[in-house]
Scaffold this motif. Structure first.
Motif, PDB file in Angstrom:
ATOM      1  N   ARG A 384       0.821  -1.199   0.000  1.00 54.04           N
ATOM      2  CA  ARG A 384       0.000   0.000   0.000  1.00 54.04           C
ATOM      3  C   ARG A 384       0.862   1.259   0.000  1.00 54.04           C
ATOM      4  N   SER A 385       1.921   1.234   0.762  1.00 53.74           N
ATOM      5  CA  SER A 385       2.820   2.391   0.786  1.00 53.74           C
ATOM      6  C   SER A 385       3.467   2.609  -0.582  1.00 53.74           C
ATOM      7  N   ALA A 386       3.828   1.507  -1.252  1.00 53.02           N
ATOM      8  CA  ALA A 386       4.423   1.635  -2.584  1.00 53.02           C
ATOM      9  C   ALA A 386       3.419   2.197  -3.591  1.00 53.02           C
ATOM     10  N   THR A 387       2.151   1.791  -3.460  1.00 54.07           N
ATOM     11  CA  THR A 387       1.118   2.295  -4.366  1.00 54.07           C
ATOM     12  C   THR A 387       0.916   3.792  -4.168  1.00 54.07           C
ATOM     13  N   ALA A 393       4.305  10.248  -7.145  1.00 54.27           N
ATOM     14  CA  ALA A 393       5.361  10.553  -8.115  1.00 54.27           C
ATOM     15  C   ALA A 393       4.805  11.001  -9.461  1.00 54.27           C
ATOM     16  N   ARG A 394       3.533  10.743  -9.711  1.00 51.17           N
ATOM     17  CA  ARG A 394       2.948  11.118 -11.000  1.00 51.17           C
ATOM     18  C   ARG A 394       2.652  12.607 -11.037  1.00 51.17           C
ATOM     19  N   THR A 395       2.774  13.172 -12.214  1.00 52.95           N
ATOM     20  CA  THR A 395       2.332  14.554 -12.419  1.00 52.95           C
ATOM     21  C   THR A 395       0.807  14.574 -12.415  1.00 52.95           C
ATOM     22  N   PRO A 396       0.191  15.746 -12.208  1.00 47.69           N
ATOM     23  CA  PRO A 396      -1.277  15.791 -12.242  1.00 47.69           C
ATOM     24  C   PRO A 396      -1.862  15.226 -13.530  1.00 47.69           C
ATOM     25  N   LEU A 400      -4.263  11.955 -13.920  1.00 50.21           N
ATOM     26  CA  LEU A 400      -5.554  11.980 -14.596  1.00 50.21           C
ATOM     27  C   LEU A 400      -5.645  10.862 -15.632  1.00 50.21           C
ATOM     28  N   LEU A 401      -4.574  10.647 -16.372  1.00 55.16           N
ATOM     29  CA  LEU A 401      -4.572   9.575 -17.365  1.00 55.16           C
ATOM     30  C   LEU A 401      -4.717   8.202 -16.689  1.00 55.16           C
TER      31      LEU A 401
END
Length: 773
Positions: A384-387, A393-396, A400-401
């Motif tokens: 869960r922590s990795a998720t 780490a993803r950009t907005p 969204l994608l």
């Protein structure tokens, strides 16, 4: 809009280069700052009621005035950039004038579009706006021209009823159609127009009685059942106006992508006089611009889901916004409505779409939460922590994608901001509900983003600028708040301007009955600020859609200024005194006269060249250039037009004298700050215009007796009247164009031969001395 995203084909947008050719990359294509989309059927749309007696002031021909403003912008650009350096750079200017449109660097392109959205087989975007299940069309389909059986309900969708009414509407002007015999009970005061033939026949109304009679009209097709006839019918104009708006969306979205290929579209290209046999529009490889101006008419912002009004049968901007969502996933739209009148239809549609978006996004969030629980069900704390770390780490945009792969796209939300006169239509009659709606300001409450600003009166430009900075520009602040609080992403955001020029100072006084208006410069200033907003939050994507505007001068000046602001042309920046601005009343008047001559030149093409040379006219180069653009727009739509040419004046002083001119046409001209071409009277004038009455020109002298005239003493000159020198001297410019002149005192009359010789010698000496200085 609750439907999931559905990709739609884009067959009409572009014609790719043949498969055997290599598709150019983005860096190889040519781009412009602004694309103007012109549908020929919109320009050909006709008004057939004749002499109107209702409140209708709209005419389809108003689009011609907007084209004249666009042509004026091209001319003004050359006028402002060349200016006083025109003589020094004559060779360069001549070279540029001979180049075709694609060879010249132009910030503005005019593209001919024939894309259409059918009312009979509507696309999903049209259904979203005008086929909503909760807003059925209930108005009658029975008209004076085509009575119908009210027991038959007919189609329930608004666009289907519009198509039916347009098919039954008259095609010819009053007096050319068979008419019913007028009944004895006919109340002529309720008739919509006269046939204009001086008799008592009245034009029957093509609008059902339960629709507004004073602000709607239709022109039918040429033949019964015809769909697209290119003959000025309203249905074709409506479909092609919608198509142009949709094409604009596809173009600006494609332009914002790094891998956008070069498109092939018909570009309207100006041609100088004498090259009329060449096509004015041909397919040119180019890159679409991020900014577009759509010449859509009939307008749209008064039309809601199923209630046409205010000349508006469909809502062009909202249909385009819906298409942007379905075809390109544009889920945040900013609509800035600048019109004298409140866009009640656009606000109503935005309200309904935002309400649906709230419900749809609530369901979407619930699905996301469920997907999260399923993904982490039985997972260890480390998993869960990795998720969570991966999500962080993803950009907005990447987030969204990712969410779209799980639960589909977000719902579309609209910001509607309007600047209008609260005392004008549709609030003019004091309807409490309409006034409240036109005054609503909501910033996120109940999911609504509506902001209305009312026009105020101003005494001068300084007071207007203060109003703009302190009140009118607040629309941009609220739009930025919408972008920020709805988590809009530049890749998925689009800015619209619903642009009406009826708030311009030069609009008919009868339209601005309450004294609320803005100077033409407003349209340049607002466009520049809107472009800045688009650059900040929408990757530069912005589309301006034409709405109101009824006076030719309001449309010409407003379009000229608006185009300059959208294309970010240098002359559209900063503050101008009204008399010196590119959109000054004098420049507008000159453009109007030019347009008449362009049309008259085409009509009188049979006039011989020798007859034309007998009355030469010297035109400013910028007007000649504007005439080339204007004529090309007309001809691209199948309307006869001929560009003008600047008839060169005699090149030798002797010819000038023989023609009665007292101006040295070889000496370079000077330009004022406003662009007027002024002659240096201190160098050129050797005889005054007034002396022509006493001395006479050589041609006048020959008609008199050969007896030597008696000497006339040199006396202080007293003008007989304030006459326009152009009426006295063939070929001379009018006073208002040539600039002020102070006549010299007439001298003693001399013999004709010595007069000419002395005149020539004196002028040559003055030329040489002026060059030395």
């Amino acid at each position: 809009m609750t439907d999931a995203y559905r990709a739609e084909p884009d067959a009409n947008l572009k014609k790719e280069s043949p498969a055997t050719e290599e598709v150019p990359t983005r860096a190889e294509g040519k781009s412009a700052a602004l694309d103007v989309l012109l549908a020929p059927s919109v320009l050909k749309h006709r008004y057939v009621r004749g002499v109107d007696k209702s409140n209708i002031v709209e005419r389809p021909e108003r689009i011609r005035a907007v084209l004249l403003g666009i042509a004026g912008a091209h001319g003004v650009s050359e006028k402002m950039t060349s200016g006083s350096a025109r003589q020094e750079n004559q060779d360069i200017v001549s070279m540029l004038s001979s180049m075709s449109m694609e060879e010249r660097e132009s910030a503005v392109r005019v593209l001919k579009t024939t894309r259409t959205l059918s009312l009979d087989t509507p696309e999903a975007a049209l259904v979203d706006a005008h086929g909503y299940a909760g807003e059925p069309a209930v108005y009658s389909l029975s008209t004076d021209y085509a009575p119908s059986d009210e027991s038959e309900p007919g189609p329930s969708t608004h666009f289907a009823r519009v198509s039916s009414l347009a098919a039954k509407a008259p095609h010819e002007a009053p007096g050319t159609l068979p008419r019913k015999a007028p009944s004895a009970s006919l109340d002529l005061s309720d008739a919509t127009s006269s046939d204009g033939e001086g008799d008592d026949r009245m034009h029957l109304c093509e609008i059902p009685e339960n629709l507004p009679q004073g602000d709607l009209y239709l022109c039918g097709p040429h033949s019964a059942g015809a769909q697209d006839t290119s003959d000025g019918g309203s249905r074709e104009a409506i479909c092609h106006a919608l198509g142009a708006c949709v094409e604009a969306v596809d173009r600006v979205v494609a332009s914002s992508k790094a891998t956008c290929p070069v498109h092939w579209s018909e570009q309207v290209q100006p041609r100088s006089r004498g090259l009329e046999e060449e096509p004015v529009a041909r397919s040119v490889p180019h890159q679409p611009a991020k900014r577009a101006f759509v010449l859509s008419r009939p307008p749209g912002h008064h039309c809601s889901g199923a209630e046409p009004s205010g000349f508006c049968w469909v809502n062009n901007a909202v249909v385009a916004a819906s298409h942007a969502y379905r075809a390109h996933k544009i889920d945040r739209v900013v609509v800035l409505d600048i019109d004298l009148h409140h866009g009640n239809g656009t606000q109503a549609l935005a309200w309904r779409m935002n309400a649906d978006a709230v419900e749809a996004d609530q369901q979407r969030q619930a699905k996301l939460a469920s997907a999260w629980r399923q993904a982490t069900k039985g997972a260890t704390p480390a998993t869960r922590s990795a998720t969570k770390a991966a999500e962080a780490a993803r950009t907005p945009y990447e987030q969204l994608l990712h969410e779209e792969t799980l639960v589909g796209p977000r719902a579309q939300r609209l910001f509607y901001g309007s600047l209008h006169d609260i005392e004008s239509y549709p609030c003019e009659n004091g309807d409490a509900e309409l006034i409240r709606n036109a005054s609503v300001c909501l910033a996120g409450a109940h999911g609504q983003w509506i902001w209305n600003v009312h026009l105020d009166m101003h005494k001068d430009d300084a007071e207007f600028e203060q109003l703009y900075q302190t009140k009118y520009s607040k629309l941009f602040d609220q739009a930025r708040r919408f972008v920020r609080e709805t988590k809009a992403l530049p890749e998925r955001t689009l800015v619209f301007i619903s642009c009406g020029f009826d708030a311009c100072t030069y609009e008919y006084p009868g339209m601005q009955r309450h004294g609320k208006h803005v100077p033409p410069q407003f349209y340049a200033l607002f466009a520049r600020d809107a472009v800045a907003l688009a650059n900040e939050c929408a990757d530069g994507k912005i589309i301006s859609v034409l709405e109101g505007g009824y006076s030719d001068r309001a449309l010409i000046s407003g379009a000229l200024a608006h185009l300059g602001g959208l294309a970010d042309l240098p002359w559209a920046a900063g503050s101008w005194p009204r008399t010196q601005a590119p959109w000054s009343l004098e420049n507008v008047s000159m453009l109007e006269k030019m347009a008449k001559r362009v049309t008259a030149s085409a009509a009188s093409k049979a006039v011989t060249a020798s007859a034309c040379r007998r009355r030469p006219v010297q035109l400013a180069p910028w007007l000649v250039r504007a005439s080339e653009h204007f004529a090309s727009y007309q001809r691209a739509c199948g309307i006869a037009a001929q560009p003008l040419e600047s008839t060169s004046q005699p090149s030798t002083p002797r010819k000038a004298v023989l023609r009665g001119l007292d101006l040295d046409l070889v000496t370079p001209s000077h330009s004022t700050a406003g662009g007027h071409q002024l002659r240096d009277r201190s160098v050129r004038r050797t005889r005054s215009h007034a002396s022509l009455w006493t001395d006479g020109t050589p041609s006048r002298t020959r008609a008199r007796s050969r007896a030597p005239p008696e000497p006339v003493p040199s006396l202080p000159w007293t003008p007989r009247k304030q006459a326009d020198p152009s009426h006295l001297v063939p070929g001379a410019l009018p006073v208002e164009s040539a600039g002020p002149a102070t006549p010299m005192q007439p001298g003693v009359t001399r013999d004709d031969t010595s007069n000419m010789l002395m005149d020539l010698l004196g002028r040559l000496q003055l030329q040489e001395s002026s060059k030395v200085v």
